[in-house]
Design a protein around this motif. Structure first.
Motif, PDB file in Angstrom:
ATOM      1  N   ASP A   1      -5.766  13.058   3.483  1.00 53.90           N
ATOM      2  CA  ASP A   1      -5.371  12.372   4.714  1.00 53.90           C
ATOM      3  C   ASP A   1      -4.235  11.414   4.378  1.00 53.90           C
ATOM      4  O   ASP A   1      -4.474  10.298   3.903  1.00 53.90           O
ATOM      5  CB  ASP A   1      -6.569  11.634   5.308  1.00 53.90           C
ATOM      6  CG  ASP A   1      -6.277  11.047   6.677  1.00 53.90           C
ATOM      7  OD1 ASP A   1      -5.096  10.756   6.982  1.00 53.90           O
ATOM      8  OD2 ASP A   1      -7.238  10.857   7.443  1.00 53.90           O
ATOM      9  N   ASN A   2      -3.011  11.862   4.593  1.00 55.46           N
ATOM     10  CA  ASN A   2      -1.846  11.052   4.252  1.00 55.46           C
ATOM     11  C   ASN A   2      -1.808   9.765   5.070  1.00 55.46           C
ATOM     12  O   ASN A   2      -1.494   8.705   4.548  1.00 55.46           O
ATOM     13  CB  ASN A   2      -0.565  11.863   4.461  1.00 55.46           C
ATOM     14  CG  ASN A   2       0.635  11.211   3.825  1.00 55.46           C
ATOM     15  OD1 ASN A   2       0.620  10.895   2.639  1.00 55.46           O
ATOM     16  ND2 ASN A   2       1.675  11.011   4.606  1.00 55.46           N
ATOM     17  N   ALA A   3      -2.154   9.844   6.363  1.00 53.15           N
ATOM     18  CA  ALA A   3      -2.119   8.657   7.228  1.00 53.15           C
ATOM     19  C   ALA A   3      -3.113   7.601   6.758  1.00 53.15           C
ATOM     20  O   ALA A   3      -2.824   6.399   6.792  1.00 53.15           O
ATOM     21  CB  ALA A   3      -2.392   9.037   8.675  1.00 53.15           C
TER      22      ALA A   3
ATOM     23  N   ALA B   1       0.823  -1.211   0.000  1.00 54.49           N
ATOM     24  CA  ALA B   1       0.000   0.000   0.000  1.00 54.49           C
ATOM     25  C   ALA B   1       0.858   1.263   0.000  1.00 54.49           C
ATOM     26  O   ALA B   1       0.530   2.242  -0.685  1.00 54.49           O
ATOM     27  CB  ALA B   1      -0.958  -0.015   1.189  1.00 54.49           C
ATOM     28  N   ALA B   2       1.947   1.274   0.750  1.00 57.88           N
ATOM     29  CA  ALA B   2       2.806   2.459   0.808  1.00 57.88           C
ATOM     30  C   ALA B   2       3.367   2.801  -0.569  1.00 57.88           C
ATOM     31  O   ALA B   2       3.464   3.980  -0.935  1.00 57.88           O
ATOM     32  CB  ALA B   2       3.936   2.245   1.815  1.00 57.88           C
ATOM     33  N   ARG B   3       3.729   1.803  -1.352  1.00 56.23           N
ATOM     34  CA  ARG B   3       4.267   2.050  -2.700  1.00 56.23           C
ATOM     35  C   ARG B   3       3.182   2.604  -3.627  1.00 56.23           C
ATOM     36  O   ARG B   3       3.427   3.513  -4.423  1.00 56.23           O
ATOM     37  CB  ARG B   3       4.864   0.774  -3.283  1.00 56.23           C
ATOM     38  CG  ARG B   3       5.423   0.999  -4.677  1.00 56.23           C
ATOM     39  CD  ARG B   3       6.233  -0.177  -5.192  1.00 56.23           C
ATOM     40  NE  ARG B   3       6.463  -0.011  -6.623  1.00 56.23           N
ATOM     41  CZ  ARG B   3       6.370  -0.982  -7.500  1.00 56.23           C
ATOM     42  NH1 ARG B   3       6.098  -2.209  -7.109  1.00 56.23           N
ATOM     43  NH2 ARG B   3       6.573  -0.750  -8.773  1.00 56.23           N
ATOM     44  N   VAL B   4       1.981   2.064  -3.524  1.00 60.26           N
ATOM     45  CA  VAL B   4       0.876   2.559  -4.351  1.00 60.26           C
ATOM     46  C   VAL B   4       0.579   4.012  -3.991  1.00 60.26           C
ATOM     47  O   VAL B   4       0.450   4.873  -4.866  1.00 60.26           O
ATOM     48  CB  VAL B   4      -0.391   1.688  -4.186  1.00 60.26           C
ATOM     49  CG1 VAL B   4      -1.551   2.263  -4.988  1.00 60.26           C
ATOM     50  CG2 VAL B   4      -0.112   0.250  -4.599  1.00 60.26           C
ATOM     51  N   TRP B   5       0.509   4.315  -2.703  1.00 64.24           N
ATOM     52  CA  TRP B   5       0.209   5.677  -2.256  1.00 64.24           C
ATOM     53  C   TRP B   5       1.318   6.634  -2.694  1.00 64.24           C
ATOM     54  O   TRP B   5       1.044   7.781  -3.065  1.00 64.24           O
ATOM     55  CB  TRP B   5       0.008   5.715  -0.750  1.00 64.24           C
ATOM     56  CG  TRP B   5      -0.351   7.068  -0.228  1.00 64.24           C
ATOM     57  CD1 TRP B   5       0.380   7.836   0.639  1.00 64.24           C
ATOM     58  CD2 TRP B   5      -1.533   7.825  -0.516  1.00 64.24           C
ATOM     59  NE1 TRP B   5      -0.270   9.015   0.892  1.00 64.24           N
ATOM     60  CE2 TRP B   5      -1.451   9.032   0.205  1.00 64.24           C
ATOM     61  CE3 TRP B   5      -2.652   7.588  -1.308  1.00 64.24           C
ATOM     62  CZ2 TRP B   5      -2.443  10.013   0.143  1.00 64.24           C
ATOM     63  CZ3 TRP B   5      -3.642   8.564  -1.371  1.00 64.24           C
ATOM     64  CH2 TRP B   5      -3.529   9.752  -0.648  1.00 64.24           C
TER      65      TRP B   5
ATOM     66  N   HIS C   1      -5.921   1.109   0.563  1.00 64.67           N
ATOM     67  CA  HIS C   1      -6.040   0.306   1.782  1.00 64.67           C
ATOM     68  C   HIS C   1      -4.970  -0.778   1.786  1.00 64.67           C
ATOM     69  O   HIS C   1      -4.461  -1.163   0.734  1.00 64.67           O
ATOM     70  CB  HIS C   1      -7.414  -0.397   1.831  1.00 64.67           C
ATOM     71  CG  HIS C   1      -8.583   0.521   1.787  1.00 64.67           C
ATOM     72  ND1 HIS C   1      -9.061   1.178   2.889  1.00 64.67           N
ATOM     73  CD2 HIS C   1      -9.382   0.896   0.749  1.00 64.67           C
ATOM     74  CE1 HIS C   1     -10.112   1.909   2.543  1.00 64.67           C
ATOM     75  NE2 HIS C   1     -10.328   1.757   1.251  1.00 64.67           N
ATOM     76  N   GLU C   2      -4.692  -1.302   2.973  1.00 67.40           N
ATOM     77  CA  GLU C   2      -3.869  -2.507   3.045  1.00 67.40           C
ATOM     78  C   GLU C   2      -4.637  -3.621   2.346  1.00 67.40           C
ATOM     79  O   GLU C   2      -5.860  -3.685   2.422  1.00 67.40           O
ATOM     80  CB  GLU C   2      -3.614  -2.899   4.505  1.00 67.40           C
ATOM     81  CG  GLU C   2      -2.786  -1.882   5.285  1.00 67.40           C
ATOM     82  CD  GLU C   2      -1.362  -1.755   4.798  1.00 67.40           C
ATOM     83  OE1 GLU C   2      -0.814  -2.745   4.259  1.00 67.40           O
ATOM     84  OE2 GLU C   2      -0.784  -0.658   4.937  1.00 67.40           O
ATOM     85  N   GLY C   3      -3.931  -4.499   1.657  1.00 65.02           N
ATOM     86  CA  GLY C   3      -4.584  -5.584   0.936  1.00 65.02           C
ATOM     87  C   GLY C   3      -4.769  -6.811   1.799  1.00 65.02           C
ATOM     88  O   GLY C   3      -4.668  -6.751   3.036  1.00 65.02           O
ATOM     89  N   SER C   4      -5.009  -7.929   1.166  1.00 70.03           N
ATOM     90  CA  SER C   4      -5.265  -9.187   1.869  1.00 70.03           C
ATOM     91  C   SER C   4      -3.995  -9.794   2.457  1.00 70.03           C
ATOM     92  O   SER C   4      -4.067 -10.764   3.198  1.00 70.03           O
ATOM     93  CB  SER C   4      -5.932 -10.175   0.918  1.00 70.03           C
ATOM     94  OG  SER C   4      -5.088 -10.431  -0.197  1.00 70.03           O
TER      95      SER C   4
END
Length: 138
Positions: A64-66, A14-18, A91-94
Motif C-alpha cells: 500500500d504505497n499511500a 516519512a516520504a524520504r524514509v518510504w 508513519h508520520e512522526g511527532s
C-alpha cells in the motif's frame, strides 16, 4: 501464534524514509545484514542472501504505497517458525519532519517457545531499525 513489534522515530520526513525502504527489493540499500536481494515471480518474491551466505525467500503479500506499508511472508528461511507474516509501515512522526517506522510480525514457533521466537524476531527488527537510522544519517 506469537508476535512482536519494534518501532523507532527518525528525524527524517516519512516520504524520504518510504522512498528508501518502500521497495520490496530495497533491503540491500539500508540493511547491511542483507547485501543481496533478487526479485522473481513478477517482483512478488525476493530471494535474500545474508552476510553468512544464508538464503531467505519471501513473498510480497500486500503493498500500500499511500499508507507506506507492505507485508510479506517467509517461504524459506533458517528460522524456527512457520506461518510468518511481517509488515513494515512508515508513519508520520511527532512533527512534519519526523517519521515513525514500525516493523511487526506474527509467527508460530517450531521447536522453540513463544518468548524465544518473539525475542529472535524482535532482535532482527530492532537491529534493522538501527541500521535504517544509520543509513539515513549518512
Amino acid at each position: 501464534m506469537a508476535g512482536t513489534t519494534a518501532s523507532t522515530e527518525l528525524p527524517v520526513p516519512a516520504a524520504r524514509v518510504w522512498q528508501l525502504i518502500g521497495g520490496f527489493d530495497s533491503l540491500p540499500d539500508w540493511l547491511p545484514y542483507i547485501p543481496t536481494s533478487e526479485l522473481s515471480d513478477g517482483g512478488r518474491v525476493r530471494t535474500l542472501v545474508n552476510e553468512e551466505g544464508g538464503v531467505i525467500v519471501e513473498r510480497l503479500e500486500a503493498f500500500d504505497n499511500a499508507a507506506r506499508s507492505y507485508s510479506y511472508s517467509i517461504l524459506r528461511a533458517p528460522f524456527p517458525v512457520t506461518g510468518y507474516l511481517s509488515t513494515i509501515t512508515v508513519h508520520e512522526g511527532s512533527a512534519p519532519d519526523r517519521a515513525r517506522v514500525e516493523w511487526s510480525g506474527t509467527f508460530t514457533p517450531d521447536g522453540i517457545g513463544d518468548d524465544e521466537a518473539a525475542a529472535l524476531f524482535h532482535g532482527i527488527y530492532a537491529d534493522g531499525l538501527a541500521a535504517l537510522t544509520q543509513s539515513l544519517a549518512g
